[in-house]
Write a protein that holds these residues in place. Structure first.
Motif, short mmCIF file in Angstrom:
data_model
loop_
_atom_site.label_atom_id
_atom_site.label_comp_id
_atom_site.label_asym_id
_atom_site.label_seq_id
_atom_site.Cartn_x
_atom_site.Cartn_y
_atom_site.Cartn_z
N ILE A 229 12.15 1.15 -6.52
CA ILE A 229 12.78 2.44 -6.83
C ILE A 229 12.52 2.82 -8.28
N ASN A 230 12.63 1.85 -9.18
CA ASN A 230 12.38 2.11 -10.60
C ASN A 230 10.96 2.58 -10.86
N LEU A 231 10.00 1.97 -10.19
CA LEU A 231 8.61 2.40 -10.35
C LEU A 231 8.43 3.85 -9.93
N ILE A 232 9.06 4.20 -8.83
CA ILE A 232 8.98 5.59 -8.34
C ILE A 232 9.61 6.55 -9.34
N LEU A 233 10.76 6.16 -9.88
CA LEU A 233 11.45 7.01 -10.85
C LEU A 233 10.64 7.18 -12.12
N LYS B 244 9.65 6.85 5.46
CA LYS B 244 10.84 6.38 6.16
C LYS B 244 10.86 4.88 6.42
N GLU B 245 9.70 4.25 6.40
CA GLU B 245 9.64 2.82 6.70
C GLU B 245 9.83 1.95 5.45
N SER B 246 9.96 2.58 4.30
CA SER B 246 10.08 1.82 3.05
C SER B 246 11.47 1.19 2.92
N ILE B 247 11.56 0.14 2.10
CA ILE B 247 12.85 -0.55 1.92
C ILE B 247 13.82 0.27 1.07
N PHE B 248 13.28 1.27 0.36
CA PHE B 248 14.13 2.06 -0.53
C PHE B 248 14.52 3.41 0.07
N PHE B 249 14.08 3.71 1.29
CA PHE B 249 14.30 5.04 1.87
C PHE B 249 15.79 5.41 1.91
N TYR B 250 16.62 4.51 2.44
CA TYR B 250 18.05 4.82 2.61
C TYR B 250 18.73 5.04 1.26
N THR B 251 18.45 4.17 0.30
CA THR B 251 19.09 4.26 -1.02
C THR B 251 18.69 5.53 -1.76
N GLY C 191 20.36 11.41 -15.82
CA GLY C 191 21.55 10.65 -16.19
C GLY C 191 22.27 10.10 -14.97
N PHE C 192 22.35 10.93 -13.94
CA PHE C 192 22.99 10.50 -12.69
C PHE C 192 22.21 9.37 -12.03
N ILE C 193 20.90 9.56 -11.91
CA ILE C 193 20.05 8.55 -11.26
C ILE C 193 20.13 7.22 -11.98
N LEU C 194 20.04 7.27 -13.31
CA LEU C 194 20.06 6.04 -14.10
C LEU C 194 21.39 5.30 -13.94
N SER C 195 22.49 6.03 -13.93
CA SER C 195 23.80 5.40 -13.78
C SER C 195 23.91 4.69 -12.43
N VAL C 196 23.39 5.31 -11.38
CA VAL C 196 23.43 4.71 -10.04
C VAL C 196 22.58 3.44 -9.98
N ILE C 197 21.38 3.50 -10.56
CA ILE C 197 20.48 2.34 -10.56
C ILE C 197 21.11 1.17 -11.31
N ILE C 198 21.73 1.45 -12.44
CA ILE C 198 22.36 0.39 -13.23
C ILE C 198 23.49 -0.27 -12.45
N MET D 267 0.83 -1.21 0.00
CA MET D 267 0.00 0.00 0.00
C MET D 267 0.86 1.26 0.00
N TYR D 268 1.95 1.24 0.78
CA TYR D 268 2.82 2.43 0.85
C TYR D 268 3.44 2.75 -0.50
N LEU D 269 3.73 1.70 -1.30
CA LEU D 269 4.33 1.91 -2.62
C LEU D 269 3.34 2.61 -3.54
N LEU D 270 2.09 2.21 -3.51
CA LEU D 270 1.06 2.82 -4.34
C LEU D 270 0.88 4.30 -3.98
N ILE D 271 0.87 4.59 -2.67
CA ILE D 271 0.73 5.98 -2.21
C ILE D 271 1.95 6.80 -2.64
N CYS D 272 3.12 6.21 -2.52
CA CYS D 272 4.37 6.89 -2.89
C CYS D 272 4.40 7.20 -4.38
N ILE D 273 4.00 6.23 -5.20
CA ILE D 273 3.96 6.41 -6.66
C ILE D 273 2.99 7.52 -7.04
#
Length: 361
Positions: free
Chosen positions: A190-194, A66-73, A222-229, A1-7
């Motif tokens: 993370i990709n879905l959010i991006l 803050k409780e999401s698995i992707f927060f820190y990254t 460009g920066f974000i994509l390079s990091v994700i890859i 549910m948190y992912l849907l709200i975030c998106i």
């Protein structure tokens, strides 16, 4: 549910801020110093070039989850992107930030993310090169150069309505599929959010070009994509590293060609802009041949050029585990790309010749 709200949150923020930038564009155009004599500009109207701010702010909203698995990254990605985004954004506002300073900002952002996230390219899929980069600090140097190259390459291809944002979206979709197939939930989310963070911008950018990413936005994606890859490669060693090269082959090939083309010319510096990029040539050919409106020529050119990232993304997503098939795809794309440039150049010469003959008559 948190992912849907975030998106939903990132999409709406991106959409609303982009709409507001367009509504109040007169304020921006009056206060900014846009250089309308830049050779790479192919639009006659003055259009806001600060679309990147909508993507940046929408991503900041993710920090409330803050409780999401992707927060820190995502926190590290946003923090590290600040130097290159700010310098690019200032260039969009003033047109006075030298390319060298922007390049330096790219290196600072790359150094930050490499240090903070312990990011590193551990393999390129070629054993002889892999043995070399194992030597400290070669793998750090390679990682930083890879990030900086992709940052600059996305700025190079940001010349048509929707071109860089569609290339970014297509690549993210391919990465999302690979992450899902590998069971990498964090990268997938993370990709879905991006993806949704840029969709709000794309709604106004294509096909009518009401707003552009600008240097800040192009540097940011460009920066974000390079990091994700690099993260996806680092976390999933089953994926052939060559697949990631294929995924970003179009922008990387374009910036490599541009660098050597300028290097061989005596009257232009390697960091100076020009109008000899592939997308610029396609636009010129369509505009001369069909004589339609600028928006039509611009949008049709985007759809033509986007074939290359679509091909590379589809192939990489389906054969990311088979480096030999990927190598074949890389060779095919480079060959077709170069042939396309040659044929378009010849087509432009013929069109000018026909036009001149008509004028003489």
């Amino acid at each position: 549910m948190y992912l849907l709200i975030c998106i939903l949150c990132v999409f709406l923020i991106s959409l609303c801020i982009t709409a507001l930038l367009i509504i109040f564009k007169k304020i921006y155009l009056k206060s900014s110093k846009i250089n309308i004599e830049k050779p790479q500009l192919i639009h006659l109207d003055l259009v806001p070039r600060i679309g990147g701010i909508s993507i940046f702010v929408s991503l900041i909203s993710v920090l409330f989850f803050k409780e999401s698995i992707f927060f820190y990254t995502i926190s590290l990605i946003i923090l590290s992107s600040i130097p290159v985004f700010i310098l690019g954004f200032l260039e969009d506002l003033t047109s006075k930030i030298r390319p060298l300073w922007r390049l330096l900002a790219s290196f600072i952002s790359a150094l930050l993310i490499v240090h903070l996230a312990d990011l590193q390219i551990i393999s390129v899929g070629i054993s002889s090169i892999d043995q070399m980069i194992e030597i400290f600090p070669l793998f750090y140097i390679l990682t930083i150069l890879a990030i900086v190259s992709l940052i600059q390459s996305y700025n190079i291809i940001d010349g048509l309505n929707g071109l860089s944002s569609f290339t970014y979206l297509i690549t993210l979709l391919s990465l999302s599929y690979i992450a899902y197939d590998q069971g990498d939930k964090m990268i997938f989310e993370i990709n879905l959010i991006l993806i949704f963070s840029i969709l709000g911008f794309v709604a106004f950018n294509f096909p009518f070009g009401k707003i552009f990413l600008g240097d800040g936005g192009a540097y940011l994606i460009g920066f974000i994509l390079s990091v994700i890859i690099i993260l996806l490669s680092q976390r999933n060693i089953e994926i052939s590293p060559v697949a990631f090269i294929l995924l970003v082959l179009y922008p990387i090939h374009e910036i490599t060609r541009s660098y050597f083309r300028r290097l061989l010319k005596k009257n232009i510096r390697s960091m100076d802009p020009d109008i000899e990029h592939f997308h610029s040539l396609v636009y010129k050919y369509i505009l001369i041949k069909y004589g339609r409106s600028l928006i039509f020529s611009n949008s049709v050119s985007t759809m033509f050029v986007i074939v290359f990232p679509v091909f590379s993304s589809l192939f990489a997503a389906n054969f990311y585990y088979d480096k030999y098939k990927i190598f074949i795809a890389i060779i095919i794309q480079i060959t077709v790309f170069e042939l396309s440039i040659y044929m378009i150049n010849q087509g432009i010469i013929k069109l000018y010749k026909v036009k001149n003959d008509k004028l003489k008559e």
